[in-house]
Design a protein around this motif. Sequence first.
Motif, PDB file in Angstrom:
ATOM      1  N   ALA A   1       1.938  16.067   2.061  1.00 29.10           N
ATOM      2  CA  ALA A   1       3.326  15.721   2.386  1.00 29.10           C
ATOM      3  C   ALA A   1       3.395  14.987   3.725  1.00 29.10           C
ATOM      4  CB  ALA A   1       4.188  16.986   2.424  1.00 29.10           C
ATOM      5  N   VAL A   2       2.606  15.462   4.683  1.00 30.71           N
ATOM      6  CA  VAL A   2       2.574  14.813   5.993  1.00 30.71           C
ATOM      7  C   VAL A   2       2.075  13.377   5.840  1.00 30.71           C
ATOM      8  CG1 VAL A   2       1.511  14.838   8.290  1.00 30.71           C
ATOM      9  CG2 VAL A   2       2.251  16.996   7.238  1.00 30.71           C
ATOM     10  N   ALA A   3       1.018  13.200   5.064  1.00 28.34           N
ATOM     11  CA  ALA A   3       0.453  11.869   4.863  1.00 28.34           C
ATOM     12  C   ALA A   3       1.452  10.940   4.166  1.00 28.34           C
ATOM     13  CB  ALA A   3      -0.838  11.963   4.044  1.00 28.34           C
ATOM     14  N   ARG A   4       2.194  11.489   3.213  1.00 25.90           N
ATOM     15  CA  ARG A   4       3.200  10.722   2.463  1.00 25.90           C
ATOM     16  C   ARG A   4       4.292  10.224   3.402  1.00 25.90           C
ATOM     17  NH1 ARG A   4       4.338   7.859  -1.637  1.00 25.90           N
ATOM     18  NH2 ARG A   4       5.791   8.828  -3.076  1.00 25.90           N
ATOM     19  N   LEU A   5       4.764  11.141   4.260  1.00 29.30           N
ATOM     20  CA  LEU A   5       5.841  10.788   5.182  1.00 29.30           C
ATOM     21  C   LEU A   5       5.342   9.781   6.227  1.00 29.30           C
ATOM     22  CD1 LEU A   5       8.830  11.433   5.731  1.00 29.30           C
ATOM     23  CD2 LEU A   5       8.062  13.029   7.491  1.00 29.30           C
ATOM     24  N   LYS A   6       4.102   9.972   6.655  1.00 28.42           N
ATOM     25  CA  LYS A   6       3.490   9.028   7.601  1.00 28.42           C
ATOM     26  C   LYS A   6       3.473   7.623   6.990  1.00 28.42           C
ATOM     27  CE  LYS A   6      -0.776   8.643  10.387  1.00 28.42           C
ATOM     28  NZ  LYS A   6      -1.589   7.512   9.916  1.00 28.42           N
ATOM     29  N   ALA A   7       3.068   7.547   5.734  1.00 27.32           N
ATOM     30  CA  ALA A   7       3.007   6.242   5.061  1.00 27.32           C
ATOM     31  C   ALA A   7       4.399   5.628   4.934  1.00 27.32           C
ATOM     32  CB  ALA A   7       2.365   6.398   3.677  1.00 27.32           C
ATOM     33  N   PHE A   8       5.395   6.486   4.705  1.00 25.96           N
ATOM     34  CA  PHE A   8       6.782   6.010   4.601  1.00 25.96           C
ATOM     35  C   PHE A   8       7.208   5.348   5.906  1.00 25.96           C
ATOM     36  CE2 PHE A   8      11.358   6.626   5.212  1.00 25.96           C
ATOM     37  CZ  PHE A   8      11.878   6.121   4.025  1.00 25.96           C
ATOM     38  N   TRP A   9       6.934   6.023   7.005  1.00 25.27           N
ATOM     39  CA  TRP A   9       7.352   5.474   8.314  1.00 25.27           C
ATOM     40  C   TRP A   9       6.549   4.232   8.677  1.00 25.27           C
ATOM     41  CZ3 TRP A   9      11.765   5.801  10.475  1.00 25.27           C
ATOM     42  CH2 TRP A   9      12.576   6.913  10.241  1.00 25.27           C
ATOM     43  N   GLU A  10       5.277   4.242   8.304  1.00 26.89           N
ATOM     44  CA  GLU A  10       4.472   3.038   8.554  1.00 26.89           C
ATOM     45  C   GLU A  10       5.009   1.860   7.753  1.00 26.89           C
ATOM     46  OE1 GLU A  10       0.245   5.121   9.868  1.00 26.89           O
ATOM     47  OE2 GLU A  10       0.544   4.486   7.786  1.00 26.89           O
ATOM     48  N   ALA A  11       5.464   2.145   6.551  1.00 30.80           N
ATOM     49  CA  ALA A  11       6.037   1.081   5.728  1.00 30.80           C
ATOM     50  C   ALA A  11       7.325   0.542   6.346  1.00 30.80           C
ATOM     51  CB  ALA A  11       6.290   1.598   4.309  1.00 30.80           C
ATOM     52  N   CYS A  12       7.986   1.350   7.161  1.00 31.30           N
ATOM     53  CA  CYS A  12       9.190   0.895   7.884  1.00 31.30           C
ATOM     54  C   CYS A  12       8.829   0.119   9.154  1.00 31.30           C
ATOM     55  CB  CYS A  12      10.071   2.091   8.264  1.00 31.30           C
ATOM     56  SG  CYS A  12      10.824   2.922   6.862  1.00 31.30           S
TER      57      CYS A  12
ATOM     58  N   GLY B   1      11.324  -1.628  -0.809  1.00 33.65           N
ATOM     59  CA  GLY B   1      11.043  -0.926  -2.056  1.00 33.65           C
ATOM     60  C   GLY B   1      10.359   0.413  -1.864  1.00 33.65           C
ATOM     61  N   LEU B   2      10.867   1.229  -0.966  1.00 26.97           N
ATOM     62  CA  LEU B   2      10.203   2.496  -0.666  1.00 26.97           C
ATOM     63  C   LEU B   2      10.715   3.653  -1.527  1.00 26.97           C
ATOM     64  CD1 LEU B   2      10.158   2.199   3.245  1.00 26.97           C
ATOM     65  CD2 LEU B   2       8.517   1.298   1.577  1.00 26.97           C
ATOM     66  N   ALA B   3      11.783   3.404  -2.281  1.00 23.57           N
ATOM     67  CA  ALA B   3      12.319   4.438  -3.177  1.00 23.57           C
ATOM     68  C   ALA B   3      13.025   3.734  -4.344  1.00 23.57           C
ATOM     69  CB  ALA B   3      13.288   5.339  -2.419  1.00 23.57           C
ATOM     70  N   ARG B   4      12.991   4.377  -5.507  1.00 22.92           N
ATOM     71  CA  ARG B   4      13.618   3.748  -6.662  1.00 22.92           C
ATOM     72  C   ARG B   4      15.127   3.991  -6.693  1.00 22.92           C
ATOM     73  NH1 ARG B   4       8.395   4.515  -8.916  1.00 22.92           N
ATOM     74  NH2 ARG B   4       8.839   6.713  -9.237  1.00 22.92           N
TER      75      ARG B   4
ATOM     76  N   ASP C   1       0.818  -1.210   0.000  1.00 20.22           N
ATOM     77  CA  ASP C   1       0.000   0.000   0.000  1.00 20.22           C
ATOM     78  C   ASP C   1       0.854   1.263   0.000  1.00 20.22           C
ATOM     79  OD1 ASP C   1       1.064  -0.645   2.356  1.00 20.22           O
ATOM     80  OD2 ASP C   1      -0.725  -0.277   3.573  1.00 20.22           O
ATOM     81  N   PHE C   2       2.039   1.162  -0.554  1.00 23.31           N
ATOM     82  CA  PHE C   2       2.910   2.330  -0.556  1.00 23.31           C
ATOM     83  C   PHE C   2       3.463   2.549  -1.945  1.00 23.31           C
ATOM     84  CE2 PHE C   2       6.920   4.561  -0.060  1.00 23.31           C
ATOM     85  CZ  PHE C   2       6.541   5.593   0.778  1.00 23.31           C
ATOM     86  N   SER C   3       3.200   3.734  -2.507  1.00 28.15           N
ATOM     87  CA  SER C   3       3.787   3.996  -3.824  1.00 28.15           C
ATOM     88  C   SER C   3       5.133   4.665  -3.600  1.00 28.15           C
ATOM     89  CB  SER C   3       2.851   4.867  -4.666  1.00 28.15           C
ATOM     90  OG  SER C   3       2.960   6.208  -4.315  1.00 28.15           O
TER      91      SER C   3
END
Lengths: 313, 313
Positions: A161-172, A31-34, A4-6
């Motif tokens: 941007a906040v939501a994007r970063l939140k998703a990044f940390w959740e993916a971690c 796979g959180l960044a190309r 669930d993370f692009s």
Amino acid sequence: MSDDFSPFGRLALIGIGLIGSSIAINAKARGLARHIAISTRSAQTLARAEELGLGDSYHRDAAEAVRDADLVILCVPVGSVGAVTQHIANDLKPGSILSDVGSVKGSIVAQMSPHVPEGVHLVPAHPIAGTEQSGPDAGFLELFEKRWCILTPIEGSNMAAVARLKAFWEACGSDVEEMAADHHDLVLAITSHLPHLIAYNIVGTAYDLEEVTQSEVVKYSASGFRDFTRLASSDPTMWRDVFLNNREATLEMLARFSEDLSTLQRAIRDGRGEQLFETFTKTRAIRRQIIEAGQETAKPNFGRNKPPKKWEG
Amino acid sequence: MSDDFSPFGRLALIGIGLIGSSIAINAKARGLARHIAISTRSAQTLARAEELGLGDSYHRDAAEAVRDADLVILCVPVGSVGAVTQHIANDLKPGSILSDVGSVKGSIVAQMSPHVPEGVHLVPAHPIAGTEQSGPDAGFLELFEKRWCILTPIEGSNMAAVARLKAFWEACGSDVEEMAADHHDLVLAITSHLPHLIAYNIVGTAYDLEEVTQSEVVKYSASGFRDFTRLASSDPTMWRDVFLNNREATLEMLARFSEDLSTLQRAIRDGRGEQLFETFTKTRAIRRQIIEAGQETAKPNFGRNKPPKKWEG
């Protein structure tokens, strides 16, 4: 890649110590960044990061690393974020997210904000995770697993941007919470900064004693002292910067601690056993809550009791 | 049975908490005594000890347990040893060894000596081992493995008795050292008593805060605070007694600690980063020494970092 993370296009990590390298490992494994661009001023550390295969490109110059990056995370000591932000400002991509991992948030915002160009989204963050080790070799995948990450969006922060970063940390693997920067700094003063200060201090006191030798302190450390040495072996630069940048809240908590300690001191001097018993009883409950909250192992002695070898009598 | 140890006939354990039960488990598993008599005042605890099969006989009355015993070990809080010794004195067998496991030695000697009958050998002892847990369920075989046990023989102690007790503790896996009681109390004041006091105190401070909720303290405890909660969940009765019975040495070490803390406080207030850096650097060395001495795990975070479940992305 996380379902669930692009992924971000380019992730730039400025600083590649324990936190930076753990982010790199997560970004790569999940796979959180190309593309992961890594930058640190030390040639030796950068070479080591490359040896470990932590990223896709390696840069002595942070400005080079952030060029065209969609997410830039500063993983440097709290005292350096201002200078770093100023240095990279012109190379930040419009629309990109600029974040950090610092243990103090009010000072971070004050240091970074003046340099952040229009169109770049500053979202300060603090993953509440770590070990006493440091450097690019210290990072590992599970560091953020089930640990909290606190975001302290500033006034006018871009919500996407906040939501994007939140998703990044959740993916971690983190649970994410939002908080005002000043409240963060007060909470961390008691949960992190004061504990480290106390730990550094008691180890320092033992170090300087003349009546008890250092070898005695070492030998009999399993009776309690050794627990403090873990925090007291944390990175000195990082912690110097934390105290210098969260001065007020740390001193406030330290004042409370000292008052309470004077009270205990008097109770010991006056032989007031009931008062001691009462204090020592109420503190038990908090550990139970921490274990129930999944923030601590339930095993006695942090689970380290297993002896070096089994007895084979 | 241990190869080089000729077992005691009857071993009496007065008190069957963490230490008492661990001694019982060792004595049974390694054949250190032919009969293990267990005594505790609490009917419930005694029943639990029997359920666990810790001994061979179970006694509400300590005097009954020590009758005909060759080795009697008091495993009760430091504040109770005087009364217990007085109670069992008439039933102690001539030639037997009377010992204890208390964390304070000067007071133990002062409390016990007046009651010890002629011909009974008093040899105070302190196994430097433990966990934050208590009660008969907390004991385990490996508790003393590679941990130090300090004997503090008194003037005129029977040398054969000291050697016998030393061999007993070595058979439990301990390294044994002899020391004067007052030096023991000074060493333990810095390695154990002050650390516990500080831990109880900081957890108490956090407990009482109004600006930061308890649930916040619990959630973000992994940033340092949780380390202190282990010591602060130790047995309140035991620790009340330790402070009341090692008052002078504890207050002395506390005074040093507070002086050092004031120095750090001023350094933070005045923004003297170099001084902080210097203090935080020298403390690192001690942990390395403790790990090298085999008294601590080398794993980061005490080895508790393994996440609850593996990431399966």
